[in-house]
Design a protein around this motif. Structure first.
Motif, mmCIF file in Angstrom:
data_model
loop_
_atom_site.group_PDB
_atom_site.id
_atom_site.type_symbol
_atom_site.label_atom_id
_atom_site.label_comp_id
_atom_site.label_asym_id
_atom_site.label_seq_id
_atom_site.Cartn_x
_atom_site.Cartn_y
_atom_site.Cartn_z
ATOM 1 N N GLN A 169 77.888 -45.927 -33.327
ATOM 2 C CA GLN A 169 78.305 -44.886 -32.394
ATOM 3 C C GLN A 169 79.739 -45.165 -31.970
ATOM 4 N N THR A 170 80.474 -44.106 -31.747
ATOM 5 C CA THR A 170 81.844 -44.307 -31.325
ATOM 6 C C THR A 170 81.928 -44.196 -29.814
ATOM 7 N N HIS A 171 82.741 -45.038 -29.263
ATOM 8 C CA HIS A 171 82.944 -45.015 -27.824
ATOM 9 C C HIS A 171 84.427 -44.942 -27.562
ATOM 10 N N ASP B 53 89.385 -38.744 -28.113
ATOM 11 C CA ASP B 53 87.957 -38.430 -27.884
ATOM 12 C C ASP B 53 87.749 -36.924 -27.786
ATOM 13 N N LEU B 54 88.619 -36.266 -27.029
ATOM 14 C CA LEU B 54 88.506 -34.816 -26.901
ATOM 15 C C LEU B 54 88.769 -34.117 -28.226
ATOM 16 N N THR C 41 88.433 -35.344 -31.211
ATOM 17 C CA THR C 41 87.334 -35.587 -32.144
ATOM 18 C C THR C 41 86.144 -34.693 -31.836
ATOM 19 N N ARG C 42 85.891 -34.516 -30.555
ATOM 20 C CA ARG C 42 84.785 -33.621 -30.189
ATOM 21 C C ARG C 42 85.082 -32.187 -30.608
ATOM 22 N N ALA C 43 86.351 -31.810 -30.451
ATOM 23 C CA ALA C 43 86.731 -30.452 -30.858
ATOM 24 C C ALA C 43 86.590 -30.295 -32.371
ATOM 25 N N ALA D 83 84.610 -31.823 -34.231
ATOM 26 C CA ALA D 83 83.192 -31.829 -34.600
ATOM 27 C C ALA D 83 82.596 -30.429 -34.532
ATOM 28 N N GLN D 84 83.312 -29.513 -33.910
ATOM 29 C CA GLN D 84 82.822 -28.129 -33.838
ATOM 30 C C GLN D 84 83.117 -27.345 -35.116
ATOM 31 N N ARG E 177 93.132 -26.139 -32.219
ATOM 32 C CA ARG E 177 92.513 -27.028 -31.226
ATOM 33 C C ARG E 177 93.527 -28.086 -30.754
#
Lengths: 80, 244
Positions: free
Chosen positions: B13-15, B177-178, B180-182, B184-185, B232
């Motif tokens: 898991q990435t943190h 982090d943000l 990467t989350r974006a 992932a969409q 993004r």
């Protein structure tokens, strides 16, 4: 010359993965100092930097670091 | 030890913690005078991120050009781990990947950084963006060779002109982090194709063949994915920049 059709090709251009025709078109624009292409390529370079960030960096081992430093010391620069 | 913002746990898991990663990784410059700031002042507004600790950003080009091995070693210490992680996705054999990595830094060293800073490019261009793009190009070529694919014609005369600046790459990493989350969409199909292009070194046509899809469809997916990524990034980084 309209270059909007090139705007989603810049990342592939930087990776060397566009076709020759498309690459030639981009280069032609850049030779004309096209501000759109220059800006697009800059954004593309940043996008690639983001996309290529690994989920898991792999730290250098002491031997890897020592090997690199040894090669660094041994590497001569060409004369200016 | 200097750590990349993304640190994977043993469970895979990435943190990521901005509070932990940014101060540990970056020097913060609150103005032209390098005064010692108080913590309250630092927290009052976002600081301009100028570079990772261990690499004197403003002096790096000069120090590398001046043949300072310590500057090059610092650059290696900072960027080798994420670069190695990226290269090994294309070249799983660690020894082969390490050769690509070392050669890239030595190439920069041999020419005194001129490929980044002294060929009509921005004198403040970020070496890390150059390193990542060139590492991907080199590793991609080897990947293609290993797969028995023809080498690509890769014209690249003026990369330095288009390199982002360190404050941009620093900002990006501080928001990774943000971002990467974006990313992932991204729709699964687009992500899959993008991975084939980025990490298998395939062209759009080759990706179409691999997926048994029409080239036009794959082309549309790739372009849509890249457009999504850029939008993004623009949103996430633009908002942040506006506060500086």
């Amino acid at each position: 010359m309209d270059c909007r059709y090139l705007e989603n090709s810049y990342e592939l251009f930087l990776l060397g993965a566009v076709g020759e025709t498309e690459a030639a078109r981009i280069q032609e624009h850049l030779k004309m100092d096209c501000p759109n292409c220059a800006r697009g390529l800059r954004e593309a370079a940043l996008a690639l930097f983001a996309l290529l960030q690994p989920a898991k960096p792999i730290m250098s081992t002491p031997s890897q670091r020592a090997h690199f430093l040894q090669r660094l010391k041994e590497t001569q620069r060409p004369a200016e | 030890m200097i750590l990349h913002p993304f640190q994977a746990s043993s469970a895979g898991q990435t943190h990521f913690s901005l509070a932990q990663a940014a101060p540990a990784k970056y020097k913060q410059d609150l103005g032209s005078t390098r005064r010692k700031t108080h913590s309250k002042e630092k927290s009052a507004r976002p600081a301009r991120i100028v570079g990772p600790i261990g690499v004197e950003r403003a002096e790096s080009p000069a120090r590398i050009a001046a043949n300072e091995t310590a500057a090059m070693a610092a650059l290696f210490d900072q960027w080798a781990p994420p670069l190695r992680g990226m290269i090994q996705r294309l070249i799983p054999a660690p020894d082969e990947a390490e050769v690509v990595l070392e050669n890239l830094f030595l190439r920069l060293w041999k020419n005194g950084g001129r490929e980044i800073w002294n060929e009509g490019g921005d004198p403040e261009a970020s070496p890390e963006a150059w390193l990542f793009i060139m590492a991907r190009r080199e590793a991609g070529s080897l990947r293609r060779k290993a797969l028995g694919r023809a080498s690509l014609r890769m014209p690249m005369d003026s990369l330095p002109q288009w390199l982002p600046q360190p404050h941009e790459t620093g900002l990006l990493l501080s928001r990774l982090d943000l971002i990467t989350r974006a990313l992932a969409q991204l729709p699964k199909a687009q992500r899959q194709i993008l991975d084939l292009v980025l990490y298998e070194g395939l062209t759009e046509i080759e990706a179409a063949e691999a997926l048994k899809e029409p080239p036009g469809k794959i082309r549309d997916h790739v372009r849509a994915a890249l457009s999504f990524v850029r939008q993004r990034l623009h949103t996430l980084m633009g908002t942040w920049t506006a506060d500086i």
